[in-house]
Structures are given as C-alpha cells and as structure tokens.
Enzyme design. Structure first.
Site, PDB file in Angstrom:
ATOM      1  CG  ASP A 264      -2.208   0.842   1.165  1.00 38.68           C
ATOM      2  OD1 ASP A 264      -2.211   1.760  -0.053  1.00 38.68           O
ATOM      3  OD2 ASP A 264      -3.107   0.743   1.665  1.00 38.68           O
TER       4      ASP A 264
HETATM    5  C1  NOJ Z   1      -4.082   3.857   0.309  1.00 35.54           C
HETATM    6  C2  NOJ Z   1      -5.044   3.116   0.444  1.00 35.54           C
HETATM    7  O1  NOJ Z   1      -5.033   2.358   1.407  1.00 35.54           O
HETATM    8  C3  NOJ Z   1      -5.328   2.276  -0.805  1.00 35.54           C
HETATM    9  O2  NOJ Z   1      -6.619   1.583  -0.470  1.00 35.54           O
HETATM   10  C4  NOJ Z   1      -5.234   2.884  -2.015  1.00 35.54           C
HETATM   11  O3  NOJ Z   1      -5.377   1.758  -3.127  1.00 35.54           O
HETATM   12  C5  NOJ Z   1      -3.977   3.405  -2.067  1.00 35.54           C
HETATM   13  N1  NOJ Z   1      -3.560   4.437  -1.189  1.00 35.54           N
HETATM   14  C6  NOJ Z   1      -3.353   4.099  -3.480  1.00 35.54           C
HETATM   15  O4  NOJ Z   1      -4.136   5.555  -3.767  1.00 35.54           O
END
Ligand code: NOJ
Length: 718
Positions: A264
C-alpha cells in the site's frame, strides 16, 4: 510476447533496471518533462532512475498517460512500457453507489456490471490496473473504510469480490482493452483495526483469520486476480508489508497466489514508524524478503534495493519479482501496444461509454437503497400530497462518496433536482451540507413542516466523514441534524428520513421520531434521480443491509454472526445479571444484516426439504414458495442461514449460506430451490484445516437474518 522473450528481456536488464521495475510513483515525477524537481529532488532520484521505474499511479486523463508513456519509451534504454494504475473503486468519472451500497444488492452480477463499465471508462483514460476490489472483512462501523467493503458476511463478500474481478478483468486482458487488471486489497486484516481507528494495531486469531478474513482473498485469487496489495496493519505483531509468514506462507502458499504483490501507499517506508525497521534500507530489506514485489510511493526500493540484493545474494528473488511485473505487462498486451488502444479511440466511442454508464448507474442506484422502516406505508409518496424537502443533503451534490477522486461532482443529480423532475407539490428548504444546522434554520424547518403533509428530511454525512482516515468514536448524525429531526417530528407526524452515508450509523436517537427511513448511502452520479423514483414508488426498494446498524457505538465491533458464548442471552434470561449481555442496551443490532423492506408484501412458505439427513456425496434441496401478496411488482432477497448445533470450535449463532434475489409481479408467486452440500457445512478447525463434522444443523430461511420464517433440521452423517 512469448514467455521465452520475456526471459530474454529479463536477462538483458541491469540490476538498476530490475529494481526500477519494482518502483511505482505518481505522475508528477514525469510531468515536469523529466526535470529533477519537487519530490524527485527530495528522494535524490536521478533522471536515469526515473526512466527505469516500472509503474505510475493516479493519472487523470488519456492525454497524460500517452504523454508520459511516449516520453518514457523514448528515454528508457530497454523501452519496457510503464503500467498505469489507479483507484477505480466504484467508477472513474461516472460514479456508481459506494461498494457498501452495491453490497446491499446481494448480487455478484450487479457488481460485475459495475466493474465492467467502470473499466471501460477508466481504460479509455489510460488506466491498466485498478486498486479494487477491497475484500476486507469488517465488523466495526467506526472504521470509515467500511464504505469500500462488501459488509460483514464473508460468504457474501467472497461472492461479490469474485464478481468485481470478473467484471474488471474479463476473459483476456491482452485482447479486451476495455478491461483492466484488478488488485484485491488490503491483505490482510486491515478491517480489524482496534477501536475502529484507521491504521491501528490488528490482533486476530488464526482461526478467525482463516475463517473470516481470507475467504474473499481466496475468492479473488480463484477468479484469477492479477495483483494483491499488502495492508498497513500488523499481523502477529509484524506489519503485513514486512511479514514473510503472511505473504509467503499464507498468500503464496495457502492461497496459491502467483501474481504481483504491491505494497500500500508508502507502507514500505512506514515499517520505520512501526519500529520494525531502523531506516529505509532495513525497511526495503524487510519488505523485499517478505515478498513485496512493488514498492508503492516510497523511495526505499529505489535507493537501497540494488545494494541489498548484492549484499544478500538475492538476485534470484529479484528476478522472480521482476518477472512477475513483466508478466503483468505482457498479460495486459503492453509490449504489443503500450497505449492499449488509446491512439485509436474516437470521440463517439467515449460519448457512447458515458451514455451507457449513465443508464447503468441510474438503474443500479435504484437497487442499492435499503428501506429500513416504513410505518403505515407512509412511503411511497401519494398523489396530490404536499411535500417538504428539508435538510443539508437536499440540494447537496456531495453524494459520490470519498473514493470518487475524479468523479464529476458538479454533474451529480441532487435529491432536489431528482424530485423537481416529478409532478409533485414540493417546497424545499436546503441547508448547507457539512455546516451546523442553525437555530434559525430549525425554526424555518418547523414552519415548513407545519404547512406540508409529509416531510422528507435529507440528512447524513459529508463524503469527508467516511472513507480512509475517517474514523469516528461517535457514529450518530452530527451537526445538529438530530435536533432538526426532533423539532420537525414534533409538528409533523409524517417524517421520512433519507439518509446519505458511508457507514452504519447509530440511529437509536431518531428512529422513534420517524415514520420511514430510506438508507441511500452515497448513491453516486444519478443519486437524486434514483431516490426520487423510489420515493414516488415508480421503483420499489429492494436493498438488504450488508452490515448491521448498531443500537449504540458501544456494541461495536458487531456482527449478526457472533459466536455462541458460555452464557448466552435468550428470552427467558434477559433479566439476569451473569449472562453475556449489556446492562444498558440490548445485544442485537437496531437493524440487522439482511434487513430491508419493500413496498410489496412478501411471504416465504415452506415447501419442504428433500431429505433430513445426508452424506458427503449428496445434495439437499430446500424449497421455498415466495409470494408477493401485494398489488405492485418488486424484488427481495430470500436468505438461508445455518446453525451448527454442536461443533469442535465455537460456531456462529447463524451464518448466511445461500441467497436468491427474486423479482415478482403483483400477486405473483414462485418456487425457489436452495441446494446444500457438505461444502456449506465446512469450517476452520483449531489446526486451520477446513472440514465438515457430522451432526445436526438448524436451517432457517427468511427475508433477513432476524426474520426467518421457515425452519428445518438437517443431519449430516459421515
Ligand atoms: C492508500 C489506500 O489504503 C489504498 O486503498 C489505495 O489503493 C492506495 N492508497 C492508492 O491510492
């Protein structure tokens, strides 16, 4: 490209080029024409390194994608195309209802359509991979990200997760350029953040993990999902992004995932804040050794991985990770066409997609609202009624939800607009969304309520109040909205609340003041129109809650699937002290999983069970006659739950196993058949194996997890 050509390409890459493939950055790194500015300067990245990276996330337009790809291919040595990823969660520019609302349809086919058409619009803007679906198991409405989930039931969530993957990916991504690769997230346990506080500690037992948290991921993998995203949280004390046991043993081993694992956002560098790594080098080493292929938005891999690989002799692991990314690019057909059809696109095609989406969004957003309450059939609105529409959500276009980052909010249909399209005697008092409702506005509302027969109170959350990092300890309606409801209900007996929100709310304080509550979630681009159709009775509500609404925040985490306890509460002992109950509140939710009313009157009648005992190779058929006793057509979802009477591990008091969505005309009746096999009785044992035990099972069937009118006993004999 053939696999052998991919291998050949890999063999031609330098270590720096290989590491580059594992790095994902935002487009602003390229948009200054590759000049060293802003974050690049901070990250000490050279221009050469920039033209070695593997992926970009978060572009907005096809022009942007074409420009970056063109520049990249011109300047990079090996000309391996970039793969573009983005969060397309419930639509790209045209926005469907939020995933929690889509889960209220109980329909994998519907989410498949959402994913298919969202892919169309997103791929036309150059997206190759979406960070969706979210398969996180959730039980805690304080956690704002329940909005992105499929709700509290793992079986339903698994079926919907599969639907998303099918819809996004289609059959062959190298040919179908209007489909994109899916990335199931957040592996794993992210929804169990303690206290419902986002990014907080997670500590769940392995039986619970295998029983409730892994099934949706397994479902996505079985459906061929191309990527998995690791979560921010800990499991067994180690953040999953640096957790070898979780990635190697559980994800790759037990679940059999062979595709790309991506972290993530900045989760690799956050291993330092977790205090399991001392610096970026240790963070990179931990994540890479654990099995994270791609580092999303941190410079840990970029800066340190080459050195680590040489020091630790991890060339083979590096090759495997890079090969997975090259394979993804190949699966997407990027080596043959790095623009994936963008250059051939015509304006007519784009127009046609928008048109198709508009129709689909309208029809799907008619299926997601849940009619929580409808005393004396106050809804639908009756002809000639004088109606007042009041509240901060009345004219608000903030109805797309937190994940509609490039959703066209200015084109969203507000409830006022939707209702004005109807032949209705309508007065409107709209307050500003997100602001406190003032005393003066409440006075005006009281006046208007007195002058009208029925009041529609449009209240709820702003999109900022649900979603990522939107954790709450108080999940009641905020900003004097409860006060508004109380005041209006004192002068008008026909108060209908239309509720816009991203999470189950605690409605205990307002439920008695209302005659009806229509839960419309964040309904998407066509929201006002679909809600107006429902309020007018032109279409009939059919949504069922995918997540229980608590009576009080203190009940959370909450699920209809709670395990049997040693001191269970029942009707005969609910006045006693030493049993599992609250002294100040009931145990059960205010509105339970599976609940949702209709303007029709449906009835489920028992039509028998094929046998009362069965063995492993047999299938049991349970028949139900569903009657629509009313004069109007409508849809509902018939639900079958089981209870394992005695088992080696404490089992839920009830578990959804089968469901069927059914539409009936006025006075129509239809027989439906549920088939059960031993697979439906299997559960995770203490040694993490999955099997069914012989013994008695209670079946019950009805229109919600609480309203179950048909019962059978079923004996499983091994
Ligand atoms: C953080 C989030 O937790 C995740 O769900 C998302 O896909 C990513 N950022 C990318 O934006």
């Amino acid at each position: 490209m053939e696999k052998t050509d991919l291998k050949k390409l890999l063999s031609e890459m330098t270590i720096a080029e290989k590491v580059g493939q594992l790095v994902q950055l935002t487009p602003d790194f390229f948009l200054a024409g590759g000049e060293i500015t802003g974050p690049m300067q901070e990250w000490k990245m050279s221009k050469e390194q920039l033209f070695q990276i593997g992926s970009v996330l978060g572009t907005h337009t096809s022009e942007q994608v074409m420009k970056i790809q063109e520049m990249y291919l011109e300047k990079s040595r090996l000309k391996i195309p970039l793969v573009f990823m983005a969060d397309v969660i419930h639509g790209y520019e045209s926005i469907y209802p939020i995933p929690l609302a889509l889960a209220a349809t109980f329909s994998p086919e519907i989410v498949e359509e959402v994913a298919r058409l969202s892919s169309k619009e997103a791929t036309e803007a150059g997206v190759h991979v979406t960070f969706s679906p979210m398969g996180d198991h959730v039980m805690d409405a304080r956690w704002g990200r329940v909005l992105e989930s499929n709700g509290e039931d793992p079986t339903l969530s698994s079926a919907l997760t599969r639907g998303y993957v099918r819809g996004y990916q289609g059959n062959d991504l190298s040919i179908e350029k209007n489909r994109m690769a899916a990335c199931v997230k957040h592996f794993v346990g992210y929804g169990a953040a303690q206290g419902g506080r986002d990014y907080n500690t997670v500590d769940i037992s392995h039986v619970n993990l295998y029983q409730n948290y892994l099934p949706a991921f397994q479902a996505a993998i079985d459906e061929g999902v191309e990527l998995v995203m690791t979560s921010f949280n800990t499991m067994d004390g180690i953040p999953v992004t640096g957790n070898k046991q979780m990635i190697q043993k559980v994800l790759r081993g037990d679940l059999g995932f062979e595709g790309v694992v991506i972290s993530d956002w900045a989760a690799v560098v956050e291993l330092i804040a977790h205090r399991v790594a001392a610096d970026k080098k240790e963070a990179a080493e931990l994540a890479f050794s654990a099995g994270v292929d791609m580092d999303m938005m941190s410079d840990s891999y970029q800066t340190h991985l080459a050195e680590i690989v040489l020091e630790k002799e991890q060339q083979e692991i590096l090759d495997e990770a890079v090969f997975r990314i090259l394979t993804l690019k190949n699966t997407l057909g990027l080596f043959e066409d790095p623009y994936r059809g963008l250059k051939e696109q015509t304006p007519e095609q784009l127009k046609q997609t928008k048109k198709e989406l508009k129709q689909s969004i309208l029809s799907i957003s008619e299926k997601t609202p849940v009619l929580l309450k409808n005393e004396d059939n106050v809804l639908p609105l009756k002809e000639g009624q004088k109606v007042a529409l009041i509240g901060p959500k009345a004219r608000s276009q903030d109805i797309l939800g937190a994940w509609s980052w490039i959703g066209e909010q200015e084109k969203a249909i507000s409830l006022a607009k939707g209702l004005k399209e109807k032949d209705l005697d309508l007065s409107i008092l709209a307050m500003e969304d997100g602001q406190n409702v003032t005393e003066n506005e409440i006075e005006q509302a009281i006046q208007l309520a007195k002058e009208n027969e029925i009041v529609l109170l449009a209240v709820g959350e702003t999109s900022e109040e649900s979603g990522e990092a939107a954790s709450l300890v108080n999940i009641r309606l905020s900003r004097n909205q409860e006060q508004l409801i109380h005041a209006v209900s004192k002068v008008n007996a026909n108060v209908v609340v239309v509720l816009f929100n991203g999470r189950p709310l605690d409605l205990s304080n307002i439920v008695v003041d209302t005659r009806a509550i229509l839960e419309v979630w964040f309904p998407g681009s066509e929201g006002g129109r679909s809600i107006a159709n429902l309020l007018m009775g032109e279409v009939n509500p059919e949504g069922k809650l995918p997540m229980s609404f608590p009576r009080a925040v203190g009940q959370l985490p909450l699920s209809y699937m709670s395990l049997s306890t040693g001191r269970p509460m029942h009707d005969g002992n609910n006045d006693q002290k030493y049993i599992s109950r609250y002294m100040d509140e009931a145990n059960d939710p205010l509105f339970s999983f599976g609940h949702g009313l209709s303007y029709c009157q449906f009835e489920c009648l028992d039509n028998g069970i094929s046998q009362h005992s069965f063995t492993e190779d047999q299938t049991v058929e349970v028949q139900v006659l569903v009657k629509n006793k009313s004069q109007i057509a409508g849809g509902t979802t018939v639900q079958l739950y089981i209870e394992d009477v005695v088992a080696q591990v404490a089992r839920p008091v009830k578990e959804l196993k089968k469901w069927e969505k059914i539409y009936l005309n006025a006075k129509e009746e239809r027989m439906i058949t549920f088939e059960l096999s031993s697979d439906d009785l299997k559960y995770i044992h203490h040694d993490l194996s999955m099997s069914a035990e012989k013994g008695l099972f209670n079946l019950s069937i009805g229109l919600s997890s609480q309203e179950r009118s048909i019962h059978h006993e079923l004996l499983y004999v091994v």
